[in-house]
Design a protein around this motif. Structure first.
Motif, mmCIF file in Angstrom:
data_model
loop_
_atom_site.group_PDB
_atom_site.id
_atom_site.type_symbol
_atom_site.label_atom_id
_atom_site.label_comp_id
_atom_site.label_asym_id
_atom_site.label_seq_id
_atom_site.Cartn_x
_atom_site.Cartn_y
_atom_site.Cartn_z
ATOM 1 N N ARG A 21 42.090 -18.483 37.648
ATOM 2 C CA ARG A 21 41.385 -17.668 36.656
ATOM 3 C C ARG A 21 40.936 -16.347 37.266
ATOM 4 O O ARG A 21 40.512 -16.288 38.423
ATOM 5 N N VAL A 22 41.054 -15.293 36.490
ATOM 6 C CA VAL A 22 40.492 -13.998 36.878
ATOM 7 C C VAL A 22 38.989 -14.069 36.671
ATOM 8 O O VAL A 22 38.512 -14.361 35.571
ATOM 9 N N ILE A 23 38.217 -13.802 37.739
ATOM 10 C CA ILE A 23 36.754 -13.858 37.618
ATOM 11 C C ILE A 23 36.136 -12.461 37.554
ATOM 12 O O ILE A 23 34.939 -12.320 37.316
ATOM 13 N N GLY A 24 36.951 -11.432 37.752
ATOM 14 C CA GLY A 24 36.441 -10.066 37.657
ATOM 15 C C GLY A 24 37.540 -9.061 37.937
ATOM 16 O O GLY A 24 38.477 -9.341 38.697
ATOM 17 N N VAL A 25 37.452 -7.910 37.318
ATOM 18 C CA VAL A 25 38.404 -6.811 37.509
ATOM 19 C C VAL A 25 37.622 -5.563 37.865
ATOM 20 O O VAL A 25 36.576 -5.282 37.257
ATOM 21 N N ALA A 26 38.107 -4.828 38.852
ATOM 22 C CA ALA A 26 37.385 -3.622 39.274
ATOM 23 C C ALA A 26 38.373 -2.533 39.658
ATOM 24 O O ALA A 26 39.405 -2.802 40.283
ATOM 25 N N GLU A 27 38.050 -1.293 39.282
ATOM 26 C CA GLU A 27 38.826 -0.139 39.731
ATOM 27 C C GLU A 27 38.085 0.496 40.899
ATOM 28 O O GLU A 27 36.904 0.848 40.784
ATOM 29 N N ARG A 28 38.762 0.661 42.011
ATOM 30 C CA ARG A 28 38.179 1.227 43.219
ATOM 31 C C ARG A 28 39.089 2.344 43.715
ATOM 32 O O ARG A 28 40.226 2.488 43.239
ATOM 33 N N PRO A 29 38.626 3.148 44.693
ATOM 34 C CA PRO A 29 39.502 4.208 45.222
ATOM 35 C C PRO A 29 40.847 3.685 45.738
ATOM 36 O O PRO A 29 41.850 4.412 45.716
ATOM 37 N N SER A 30 40.866 2.425 46.168
ATOM 38 C CA SER A 30 42.113 1.840 46.681
ATOM 39 C C SER A 30 42.994 1.284 45.574
ATOM 40 O O SER A 30 44.096 0.793 45.852
ATOM 41 N N GLY A 31 42.546 1.339 44.334
ATOM 42 C CA GLY A 31 43.351 0.850 43.226
ATOM 43 C C GLY A 31 42.606 -0.170 42.390
ATOM 44 O O GLY A 31 41.389 -0.360 42.516
ATOM 45 N N TRP A 32 43.345 -0.817 41.509
ATOM 46 C CA TRP A 32 42.776 -1.856 40.651
ATOM 47 C C TRP A 32 42.806 -3.193 41.379
ATOM 48 O O TRP A 32 43.810 -3.566 41.983
ATOM 49 N N TRP A 33 41.696 -3.917 41.282
ATOM 50 C CA TRP A 33 41.561 -5.206 41.934
ATOM 51 C C TRP A 33 41.269 -6.277 40.897
ATOM 52 O O TRP A 33 40.440 -6.074 39.997
ATOM 53 N N ALA A 34 41.949 -7.413 41.036
ATOM 54 C CA ALA A 34 41.630 -8.588 40.222
ATOM 55 C C ALA A 34 41.136 -9.675 41.171
ATOM 56 O O ALA A 34 41.849 -10.093 42.088
ATOM 57 N N HIS A 35 39.895 -10.087 40.967
ATOM 58 C CA HIS A 35 39.311 -11.165 41.764
ATOM 59 C C HIS A 35 39.582 -12.488 41.049
ATOM 60 O O HIS A 35 39.400 -12.591 39.828
ATOM 61 N N THR A 36 40.027 -13.490 41.810
ATOM 62 C CA THR A 36 40.409 -14.766 41.215
ATOM 63 C C THR A 36 39.641 -15.912 41.871
ATOM 64 O O THR A 36 39.071 -15.760 42.957
ATOM 65 N N ASP A 37 39.658 -17.064 41.209
ATOM 66 C CA ASP A 37 38.998 -18.225 41.803
ATOM 67 C C ASP A 37 39.911 -18.978 42.770
ATOM 68 O O ASP A 37 39.577 -20.064 43.241
ATOM 69 N N LEU A 38 41.053 -18.394 43.076
ATOM 70 C CA LEU A 38 41.978 -18.910 44.083
ATOM 71 C C LEU A 38 42.106 -17.864 45.176
ATOM 72 O O LEU A 38 42.225 -16.670 44.891
ATOM 73 N N GLY A 39 42.067 -18.305 46.432
ATOM 74 C CA GLY A 39 42.152 -17.342 47.518
ATOM 75 C C GLY A 39 42.891 -17.869 48.724
ATOM 76 O O GLY A 39 43.414 -18.989 48.734
ATOM 77 N N VAL A 40 42.919 -17.054 49.757
ATOM 78 C CA VAL A 40 43.600 -17.392 51.000
ATOM 79 C C VAL A 40 43.061 -18.689 51.588
ATOM 80 O O VAL A 40 43.816 -19.541 52.064
ATOM 81 N N PHE A 41 41.750 -18.859 51.555
ATOM 82 C CA PHE A 41 41.126 -20.010 52.206
ATOM 83 C C PHE A 41 41.133 -21.263 51.339
ATOM 84 O O PHE A 41 40.641 -22.304 51.745
ATOM 85 N N HIS A 42 41.697 -21.161 50.166
ATOM 86 C CA HIS A 42 41.692 -22.292 49.239
ATOM 87 C C HIS A 42 43.102 -22.609 48.760
ATOM 88 O O HIS A 42 43.282 -23.170 47.687
#
Length: 374
Positions: A269-290
């Motif tokens: 699931r997407v838990i947040g979306v953010a536009e930053r100087p490095s581009g658009w980011w989608a934060h998810t509930d799945l990651g490298v450590f999981h």
């Protein structure tokens, strides 16, 4: 009479609790992959690399389809026995074990152990007397996407010496094995080790030792987001090398990723979306450590196929990052997804059945993904 007015509190709308990331494993695709491997490698018996995905449903699916199993710990031996796998269908291919690991595996009935040092041969003789041992050759593994070689193995002369020592200590000099790396993209990587195996067999024949088995290891590729060579190309190289061996032996292989990767799909699931100087980011509930640790292991060279369920034709590049506060927890960059991707949307990560759930931790307190069989 004037009626009193009461203020009735309206309960806040309840928000559905998302169950967290889920790894869906499709049994039919596992069976199809095993059948495809057998077609590509006729006459070679597959011993699934158990460490790749240890879910009981995965193991029982492969067991019921007639696969053998390669193990790296007595804990895996115990897990397989619970699934109904017999010890004679297991290979213990971890070349260095704690004494209790070897002893307990032998007590369970496992009798074939990989070695790559004189010390290990001696310990097998002490903890599992009379067992069969097979020497592990060193290989470069330079052509694999996920670097995995360099830790184990001896050269051809060392393999000969180990197997001679095994006979002197009352063990059975059983065979030779090697591993070409993980997610290998070059079928020719099988050629040189098999030539060395032929030379080893010739030299051992001169001292009265005849081997019973050659194990061509694992590293066979699965399809991710880029094309990979067909397994049949690896099979042809293997067949040519086997034909050059000085006498017939049983031939084994240890596929892992090739059998289960494409059977798995992460739903997150997407838990947040953010536009930053490095581009658009989608934060998810799945990651490298999981579950997506191989992104780090491969230096970002392993690219999972990723789609979103919004399905908008207008696309935007997103960097995908996990839920933790660790900056390394970024698992994909410049992925084209629906331009209006937003919180609550779902992403599907394909070819996720290998080396994902087994790597998952509770880093930062986030729960590892659930695994379900379909």
């Amino acid at each position: 009479m004037r009626q009193s007015s009461a203020i009735v509190a309206t309960p806040a709308p309840t928000r559905a609790v998302h169950p967290g990331p889920v790894l869906e494993m499709r049994a039919s695709r596992i069976v199809a992959a095993l059948d495809g491997f057998r077609t590509a490698f006729p006459g070679i018996r597959a011993f699934y690399a158990t460490k790749c995905n240890t879910h009981p449903g995965v193991l029982s699916t492969l067991h019921n389809a007639g696969s053998g199993f390669e193990v790296a710990s007595v804990q895996e031996v115990d897990l397989l026995r619970e699934t109904g796998v017999q010890p004679h269908d297991m290979l213990f291919s971890n070349p260095v074990r704690a004494r209790e690991q070897t002893a307990r595996a032998a007590e369970a009935g496992v009798y074939r152990f990989s070695v790559d040092s004189y010390e290990e041969v001696r310990r097998v003789a002490e903890e599992a007397p009379g067992s069969c041992v097979y020497a592990r050759l060193i290989t470069a593994g330079d052509d694999s996407v996920v670097p995995s070689e360099g830790k184990f193995g001896v050269d051809a002369a060392g393999a000969v010496s180990l197997l001679v020592q095994a006979r002197e200590l009352g063990l059975t000099p059983y065979g030779v094995t090697f591993h070409m790396g993980s997610q290998s993209l070059h079928p020719a990587a099988l050629d040189r080790p098999l030539r060395e195996v032929a030379a080893i067999m010739e030299r051992l024949s001169q001292v009265g030792i005849k081997l019973q088995m050659v194990d061509i290891g694992g590293g066979f590729p699965a399809r991710y987001d880029e094309p990979v060579p067909a397994l049949e190309l690896f099979g042809r190289v293997a067949a040519a090398g086997i034909a050059r061996l000085p006498y017939p032996v049983e031939v084994f292989a240890e596929p892992g990723r090739a059998l289960v990767a494409e059977a798995g799909t992460f739903r997150c699931r997407v838990i947040g979306v953010a536009e930053r100087p490095s581009g658009w980011w989608a934060h998810t509930d799945l990651g490298v450590f999981h579950g997506l640790m191989e992104v780090l292991e491969s230096g970002g060279n392993l690219h999972y196929p990723i789609h979103d369920t919004r399905g908008l034709r207008l696309r935007r590049c997103f960097h995908l990052t996990g839920p933790t506060c660790d900056s390394q927890d970024t698992w994909a960059r410049n992925v084209l997804l629906s331009a209006d991707l937003r919180e609550g949307d779902e992403l599907l990560v394909s070819s996720a059945g290998a080396y994902t759930s087994v790597y998952a931790s509770r880093f930062n307190g986030f729960a590892p993904p659930r695994v379900v069989m379909i």
